[in-house]
Design a protein around this motif. Structure first.
Motif, PDB file in Angstrom:
ATOM      1  N   ASP A 132      -9.128   4.735   2.378  1.00  0.00           N
ATOM      2  CA  ASP A 132      -8.061   5.398   3.109  1.00  0.00           C
ATOM      3  C   ASP A 132      -8.198   5.149   4.607  1.00  0.00           C
ATOM      4  O   ASP A 132      -9.301   5.205   5.161  1.00  0.00           O
TER       5      ASP A 132
ATOM      6  N   LYS B 255      -1.409   8.481   6.448  1.00  0.00           N
ATOM      7  CA  LYS B 255      -2.508   7.863   5.730  1.00  0.00           C
ATOM      8  C   LYS B 255      -2.013   6.655   4.964  1.00  0.00           C
ATOM      9  O   LYS B 255      -0.948   6.683   4.356  1.00  0.00           O
TER      10      LYS B 255
ATOM     11  N   ASN C 165       0.809  -1.213   0.000  1.00  0.00           N
ATOM     12  CA  ASN C 165       0.000   0.000   0.000  1.00  0.00           C
ATOM     13  C   ASN C 165       0.843   1.265   0.000  1.00  0.00           C
ATOM     14  O   ASN C 165       1.921   1.314   0.601  1.00  0.00           O
TER      15      ASN C 165
ATOM     16  N   ALA D  16      -3.237   4.168   1.929  1.00  0.00           N
ATOM     17  CA  ALA D  16      -4.205   4.093   0.825  1.00  0.00           C
ATOM     18  C   ALA D  16      -4.346   2.652   0.404  1.00  0.00           C
ATOM     19  O   ALA D  16      -3.441   2.076  -0.198  1.00  0.00           O
TER      20      ALA D  16
END
Length: 113
Positions: free
Chosen positions: A101, A95, A31, A97
């Motif tokens: 999210d 964050k 990710n 993704a």
């Protein structure tokens, strides 16, 4: 999925801080990750991002001062911040993704002049 951010604090202008974000509950290595920040009264903005393959990108205001990196063995993404300025004062969020999210809880960075 949990993201735990740490490393914020108070620093004088010109100083450095290193933020870290630890991920759990997901296959981290596939990710993309990013750091955002939100200053008082302003919208959240993207600061830096790193893809699963390690490609990085930065907002212009931090280029040459901030470095994003990831350790897939430790499931962590770091943000090394050098030459900090008062305008870098914000809550910083990591964050992840994935199919959606995921956000960390935020860590406050305060830069005094």
């Amino acid at each position: 999925v949990q993201l735990q951010a740490s490393g914020g604090g108070l620093v004088q202008a010109g100083g450095s801080l290193r933020l870290s974000c630890a991920a759990s509950g997901i296959r981290f290595s596939i990710n993309d990750m990013a750091w955002y920040r939100q200053a008082p009264g302003k919208q959240r903005e993207l600061v830096a991002r790193i893809t699963s393959s390690g490609t990085t990108a930065y907002v212009d205001s931090v280029k040459g001062r901030f470095t994003i990196s990831r350790d897939n063995a430790k499931n962590t993404v770091d943000l090394q911040m050098n030459s900090l300025q008062p305008e870098d004062t914000a809550v910083y969020y990591c964050k992840l993704a994935a199919w959606r999210d995921y956000w960390g809880q935020g860590t406050l960075v305060t830069v005094s002049s």
